[in-house]
Scaffold this motif. Structure first.
Motif, PDB file in Angstrom:
ATOM      1  N   VAL C  49       0.886  -1.175   0.000  1.00 16.47           N
ATOM      2  CA  VAL C  49       0.000   0.000   0.000  1.00 16.47           C
ATOM      3  C   VAL C  49       0.916   1.216   0.000  1.00 16.47           C
ATOM      4  O   VAL C  49       1.443   1.617   1.034  1.00 16.47           O
ATOM      5  N   SER C  50       1.103   1.800  -1.157  1.00 11.60           N
ATOM      6  CA  SER C  50       2.008   2.942  -1.242  1.00 11.60           C
ATOM      7  C   SER C  50       1.270   4.244  -0.921  1.00 11.60           C
ATOM      8  O   SER C  50       0.304   4.593  -1.589  1.00 11.60           O
ATOM      9  N   ALA C  51       1.745   4.926   0.130  1.00 10.49           N
ATOM     10  CA  ALA C  51       1.104   6.197   0.491  1.00 10.49           C
ATOM     11  C   ALA C  51       1.159   7.195  -0.664  1.00 10.49           C
ATOM     12  O   ALA C  51       0.225   7.973  -0.864  1.00 10.49           O
ATOM     13  N   HIS C  52       2.249   7.159  -1.404  1.00 11.59           N
ATOM     14  CA  HIS C  52       2.444   8.204  -2.409  1.00 11.59           C
ATOM     15  C   HIS C  52       1.933   7.816  -3.791  1.00 11.59           C
ATOM     16  O   HIS C  52       1.533   8.668  -4.571  1.00 11.59           O
ATOM     17  N   ARG C  53       1.929   6.543  -4.077  1.00 13.64           N
ATOM     18  CA  ARG C  53       1.474   6.128  -5.399  1.00 13.64           C
ATOM     19  C   ARG C  53       0.061   5.560  -5.381  1.00 13.64           C
ATOM     20  O   ARG C  53      -0.565   5.421  -6.416  1.00 13.64           O
ATOM     21  N   MET C  54      -0.421   5.206  -4.208  1.00 11.40           N
ATOM     22  CA  MET C  54      -1.766   4.637  -4.090  1.00 11.40           C
ATOM     23  C   MET C  54      -2.509   5.290  -2.927  1.00 11.40           C
ATOM     24  O   MET C  54      -3.074   4.596  -2.070  1.00 11.40           O
ATOM     25  N   PRO C  55      -2.564   6.608  -2.889  1.00  8.99           N
ATOM     26  CA  PRO C  55      -3.130   7.246  -1.683  1.00  8.99           C
ATOM     27  C   PRO C  55      -4.590   6.896  -1.443  1.00  8.99           C
ATOM     28  O   PRO C  55      -5.011   6.768  -0.294  1.00  8.99           O
ATOM     29  N   LEU C  56      -5.366   6.711  -2.509  1.00 14.17           N
ATOM     30  CA  LEU C  56      -6.784   6.418  -2.282  1.00 14.17           C
ATOM     31  C   LEU C  56      -6.976   4.978  -1.814  1.00 14.17           C
ATOM     32  O   LEU C  56      -7.870   4.701  -1.006  1.00 14.17           O
ATOM     33  N   ASP C  57      -6.131   4.067  -2.304  1.00  9.22           N
ATOM     34  CA  ASP C  57      -6.169   2.705  -1.766  1.00  9.22           C
ATOM     35  C   ASP C  57      -5.823   2.713  -0.280  1.00  9.22           C
ATOM     36  O   ASP C  57      -6.401   1.965   0.516  1.00  9.22           O
ATOM     37  N   MET C  58      -4.868   3.574   0.050  1.00 12.96           N
ATOM     38  CA  MET C  58      -4.476   3.687   1.458  1.00 12.96           C
ATOM     39  C   MET C  58      -5.659   4.176   2.290  1.00 12.96           C
ATOM     40  O   MET C  58      -5.930   3.642   3.383  1.00 12.96           O
ATOM     41  N   VAL C  59      -6.365   5.167   1.781  1.00  7.70           N
ATOM     42  CA  VAL C  59      -7.547   5.672   2.501  1.00  7.70           C
ATOM     43  C   VAL C  59      -8.581   4.556   2.670  1.00  7.70           C
ATOM     44  O   VAL C  59      -9.139   4.360   3.760  1.00  7.70           O
ATOM     45  N   GLU C  60      -8.776   3.824   1.595  1.00  8.80           N
ATOM     46  CA  GLU C  60      -9.746   2.727   1.649  1.00  8.80           C
ATOM     47  C   GLU C  60      -9.306   1.650   2.647  1.00  8.80           C
ATOM     48  O   GLU C  60     -10.120   1.145   3.429  1.00  8.80           O
ATOM     49  N   TYR C  61      -8.028   1.349   2.632  1.00  9.43           N
ATOM     50  CA  TYR C  61      -7.518   0.332   3.569  1.00  9.43           C
ATOM     51  C   TYR C  61      -7.767   0.775   5.002  1.00  9.43           C
ATOM     52  O   TYR C  61      -8.194  -0.025   5.849  1.00  9.43           O
ATOM     53  N   GLY C  62      -7.510   2.063   5.243  1.00 11.24           N
ATOM     54  CA  GLY C  62      -7.747   2.584   6.589  1.00 11.24           C
ATOM     55  C   GLY C  62      -9.216   2.528   6.963  1.00 11.24           C
ATOM     56  O   GLY C  62      -9.583   2.131   8.075  1.00 11.24           O
ATOM     57  N   ALA C  63     -10.076   2.892   6.017  1.00  8.04           N
ATOM     58  CA  ALA C  63     -11.514   2.910   6.302  1.00  8.04           C
ATOM     59  C   ALA C  63     -12.044   1.509   6.607  1.00  8.04           C
ATOM     60  O   ALA C  63     -12.977   1.330   7.396  1.00  8.04           O
ATOM     61  N   GLN C  64     -11.466   0.482   5.967  1.00 10.31           N
ATOM     62  CA  GLN C  64     -11.961  -0.884   6.141  1.00 10.31           C
ATOM     63  C   GLN C  64     -11.324  -1.620   7.311  1.00 10.31           C
ATOM     64  O   GLN C  64     -11.717  -2.754   7.622  1.00 10.31           O
ATOM     65  N   ALA C  65     -10.327  -0.977   7.932  1.00 10.60           N
ATOM     66  CA  ALA C  65      -9.562  -1.723   8.945  1.00 10.60           C
ATOM     67  C   ALA C  65     -10.445  -2.203  10.103  1.00 10.60           C
ATOM     68  O   ALA C  65     -10.377  -3.372  10.510  1.00 10.60           O
ATOM     69  N   VAL C  66     -11.277  -1.314  10.632  1.00 10.68           N
ATOM     70  CA  VAL C  66     -12.160  -1.724  11.726  1.00 10.68           C
ATOM     71  C   VAL C  66     -13.229  -2.701  11.242  1.00 10.68           C
ATOM     72  O   VAL C  66     -13.381  -3.798  11.820  1.00 10.68           O
ATOM     73  N   PRO C  67     -13.981  -2.372  10.188  1.00 13.62           N
ATOM     74  CA  PRO C  67     -15.010  -3.310   9.728  1.00 13.62           C
ATOM     75  C   PRO C  67     -14.455  -4.695   9.392  1.00 13.62           C
ATOM     76  O   PRO C  67     -15.127  -5.713   9.623  1.00 13.62           O
TER      77      PRO C  67
END
Lengths: 177, 177, 177, 177, 177, 177, 177, 177
Positions: C49-67
């Motif tokens: 999960v690249s913060a700089h090359r995949m920032p929206l995937d990173m956001v999604e990963y964070g959003a799904q972490a709890v669920p």
């Protein structure tokens, strides 16, 4: 100015970006900037301009930057790296500095010599080494793209490919438990 | 996006530069960027956009940067300073990073967190603190001036005044021998 | 989220730990975290999960972490290492950061970019490189063990073996006097 | 263990977090951890446990950590800061280290002495000074919250308030142009 | 205490110096201390005593140092190097610390973790690596020699030989002009 | 050698420890060493011996150290701190070095100039500043105590009082919840 | 060149040493060089010559150094300090560089920017700040004295007075025991 | 002084420059100074003079520097590098210091130990390693040339060749697009 490498002239276009470096030994790093500009089709030239061994050529290069139509100068140097900052002092054309790794201090001296410019004379500084050279060129592309829709589309496409490449990365399987 | 400080709107112009910072405590440094843009009459806006406390606002700010017509983003942050690099990841608009001095490590952490970006996502980095904030704005002016003759003339005049001011500097008399 | 490496699924268990890294080149370090979790039988997943090359995937990963039921995220990155800090901004799941050694500054930039987080958004940071990756995983194990007696027993046993291994160390004989 | 400050006992609860520090002079930093735990209602105790002046007390504290029901230990120290790492060696309870700023080296010695632990004995390390102390406590809260829904809701609410506070930040007006 | 390497016992003498190190991997550095003590005929013992993996053995080693007749302890460790400082906390026997070079930070972390001890618990610290290990032993010899005339004569003779060896050094001839 | 401060002579005893420093401006740090030796009743002398301004006096001091009965020399200096290392070159009496904080680099230059001695000529180095000065003296006491039972008892008692003082430390009450 | 401070002309002598600095704010440091040259009666001039704001004046100053009879140039600058190195590139007159302390990095950036010059263009570099400015001037005096017997006698006398002043230093009495 | 390498005597000239170093292992760096002096035909001598192992020889060398007609001393050393500073204390002949790269800290310790001299005793310091050794010699040449027209012409010619060599540098062709 016969000694310049008129690479930009290959397709008849005047260079809009000058890539300069303090020594031919910096080439291995600075070629990363060249690769990016070639990928985006930006006309450029490359030159060795040593701040310390060719100071008057450096002054001349700075003086001619606006008349020759340069819109950006990417300057790489190592150690007590004075080329980017001096070029910024010699022309209003924006300068993008690349700290070349140094032999003993790993480029920390290069970085501080470039980035810590006094108020009034900016050098946009990038990471030490290959990544910095590539990124200086990418930043130039981004600046040029703000008034060039075709270039902006190329940049957006480049970044999308980059994102896809990162997404496609797979980490190797773990050793059997 | 009602919470932005629409300072740029004072003269009816849409902002072309966004000045963002991680906290209102960064203002004392970032005002140096504001002063330069005001001096050159560049329409701008200022916003607190915390990468760590407002990550989704940051994403939104990045997504809107092109549609809203921003041509440059100046981002200041301190410590583990992620705002400039993340903004660079979120928009093709060029990002100019300012390392804000940190409490314990004097901005060395801020500088490294901003400048050492990986290949592919550039942040143009400037000096730690006030000088860096002013210089980030001056570099933006220089980039904009490459396609704006009037601005280029202002920039040349600014630099000439700066040169004259330096030339006028007199060092104090020595203590009597 | 089809591109994830669903290693955890091998035994049908949902992952409770996410191991993420900024690039596949970080694997050589991060495999040390994997080895520990495998040793303790903790279900996990690994992802680039690249913060700089995949920032929206990173956001999604964070959003799904709890669920998705993650109870810890181990994040490794190098240079201007923004992944651990941004993930900490995007989810209340605790984040454990691993500074991956960088090419020119030996991971000092990675370390400062991860550990110097501002008040309010913590990243638990570990040593640069292999030791840090293993220790991030061991710390996750210790946290999980506070509510899992069986795991606590495994951890105590692991530490006892470790102590015995150290006790068994013999330094080589000295060269003959 | 009569010399402990039984702050946790105020509401009759046994402490689940131990906050220890090498000297009473570390209090000014470590109070930031206390403030967080109080805000979340986590029972805790505070103690001065000097690794260098009270090593046997430190051993005893470590030995009693599990039997006394501690689920996390937050340890702050400065200079050659050995308390966090030694406590991690003495108990399987997870240790969260806070580098207290040192007089001459600004906490860089404290940071390296805490974070660079060898493989096998982890200390989760946070930023130098106040931010690090607060964040160590917040990370403990996040770990505890993974098995405590009410605490998780408090944490989410805390973060939302924090986001709102950042969103409400206004940068001061610029000096009149 | 069966696991010690009773090298000192070879000639029936009880060890007066303990050489301890955090791991058998430190041997390559610490052998330089051994070589000096052998050269001077000082009875010594060598042990792996890991502060982090064998903390109770370390406590025991400290407790026995005076009763067993040790007059100096040379302790080497790397990274977050806690062994010298903890041993100094556990016994009034003077401790001589050797920073073992670390993998990523070249021993700078080891040095700061050993030398920056708080007031009240001293560790005499020497150079990073081989030179430091040899010098720690030479300093022990010098301390012992203050009450042992024969040893003092040996030390003076050692230093005279060292001076003669340096005086005999010839720099290579220059390349032909 | 009339210019020495014959403080040791107050009770008729010859000094066994020489405390030297590069300048009278180092006194504020070095007085911490004096305080320890006075507390333990060790006869000592104090002198300014500048390596750079009084090199021949330094040579003489070194030459006389053994004949005058000195058993330890504590040497403090700042910046390019050469006094401890040179004194170690000039006498077999063991030298204990104290890095005095420097004006611009916080004593990091002092520390490296003292600790990084080459193989063959050791300087036992202590922490930067006050703590280092006190600890150098305490280490000297510990060395002397190995052959002086009464002094050893004083040292053990000193350490016990120190432990008690640490145990008696109470952290202030938390702000009302 | 009307704007120079023709302090040297006071006694009718042409300056043999040029003292230049990047800004009038450097005066507080550079006055230490002035004081030394005055003490030795060396004719000198002082000028603000900003490498970044007055690059062409700098070039002119370098070009005129030999014709105007300068035998040494003392150049002070801070941050990305390019003045000493550029002056060394512009004239064969030997350049003596003084790192002026910088606001955020304490002169470490100034030092590296001045001392780490590439092979072929030397700058003799001195300590950060006041000591460095005085020492640059003293080194110039020493160089000039190698062909000026009267000056050599003055220098020897200066050093003798300095030695006597150091010898006369008394450390304050210890606090009553 | 029979052990000196009387290289200078080859053409019957007395040496005017002494090149000294702390160990024969420094030769690989210091030969760069030799090469420059040979190129300019400056009579010189080379010697190993260890500050720490041959302190009295060092004192003698300093005492004889003026009587023997030396006009400059180039001194190289590594780690806690005391030779340049001590030589500067022992003679009014100007000293030019070369920081030799050290094994663990890359010459950063060498640099600080040489450059941070106190006010009153200057060492002209140059870059770490080969470049510094060559530049120390070039600076000596420049100082000598201020009173030697023939040497000045040689120096100007050397610099012109150096400029031409830099101008002749061509960067390699870019990889085919």
């Amino acid at each position: 100015m016969s000694q310049e490498t008129a690479r930009a002239a290959q397709d008849g276009a005047s260079p809009v970006v000058g890539i300069i470096m303090g020594s031919s030994s910096d080439w291995d790093v600075m070629r990363n900037a060249v690769a990016i500009l070639e990928e985006f089709g930006i006309p450029f030239e490359t030159r060795v301009v040593s701040a310390h061994r060719m100071p008057l050529d450096m002054v001349e290069y700075g003086a001619q930057a606006v008349p020759r139509g340069l819109r950006a100068i990417i300057a790489g140097a190592g150690g007590a790296a004075h080329l980017p900052g001096m070029m910024a002092a010699l022309t209003p054309v924006p300068v993008f500095g690349v700290p070349v790794p140094s032999r003993h201090l790993h480029g920390e001296d290069s970085l501080l010599s470039i980035v810590q410019m006094p108020k009034g004379v900016p050098v946009a500084t990038f990471a030490i080494g290959d990544a910095g050279a590539a990124n200086a060129a990418l930043h130039v592309v981004a600046c040029l793209a703000t008034t060039d829709d075709a270039l902006q589309q190329k940049l957006v496409a480049f970044r999308e490919r980059q994102t896809e490449a990162a997404r496609a990365m797979r980490v190797p399987p773990a050793p059997a438990a």
